[in-house]
Design a protein around this motif. Structure first.
Motif, short mmCIF file in Angstrom:
data_model
loop_
_atom_site.label_atom_id
_atom_site.label_comp_id
_atom_site.label_asym_id
_atom_site.label_seq_id
_atom_site.Cartn_x
_atom_site.Cartn_y
_atom_site.Cartn_z
N LEU A 1 0.87 -1.17 0.00
CA LEU A 1 0.00 0.00 0.00
C LEU A 1 0.91 1.22 0.00
O LEU A 1 1.90 1.25 0.74
N THR B 1 -3.64 1.19 -3.51
CA THR B 1 -3.45 -0.24 -3.35
C THR B 1 -3.51 -0.90 -4.71
O THR B 1 -4.08 -0.33 -5.65
N GLN C 1 -6.74 -1.46 7.20
CA GLN C 1 -6.20 -2.46 6.27
C GLN C 1 -5.15 -3.32 6.95
O GLN C 1 -5.10 -4.53 6.76
#
Length: 112
Positions: free
Chosen positions: A40, A54, A84
């Protein structure tokens, strides 16, 4: 025959090297799994705003591209990234700091 995939660590190292060529500061803020961790990228524009990107995968074509995960005030983007990470402890997080909004993710070799 499927195309071989780069390890996460190799991609991260190459990305950081590319950013250094353009004098764009970047930091690994979360070290994920060296082999198979997802990556990410957070772009902080140094004005209190940020965007998180992402990798997205198109099941129909097999194409990979960078998609926007979150955008807005930096604390909100950080909260999205933390969420996340709670789902995926193997996730790499790279923070890029550039007031011009450069992240180079669309460049050849980084976009695919």
């Amino acid at each position: 025959m499927p195309e071989p995939r780069l390890t996460a660590r190799f991609w991260v190292d190459a990305y950081l090297a590319r950013l250094r060529l353009y004098d764009i500061p970047a930091f690994v803020t979360a070290h994920g799994d060296d082999t198979a961790g997802a990556v990410l990228v957070k772009l902080a524009t140094l004005d209190g705003k940020a965007t998180a990107f992402t990798r997205s995968f198109d099941l129909m074509t097999g194409a990979r591209h960078w998609a926007e995960l979150a955008n807005g005030p930096e604390p909100e983007v950080d909260a999205s990234i933390a969420k996340q990470r709670s789902f995926d402890p193997d996730l790499w997080v790279i923070e890029v700091e550039d007031k011009h909004g450069r992240h180079l993710l669309g460049d050849v070799g980084l976009s695919d």
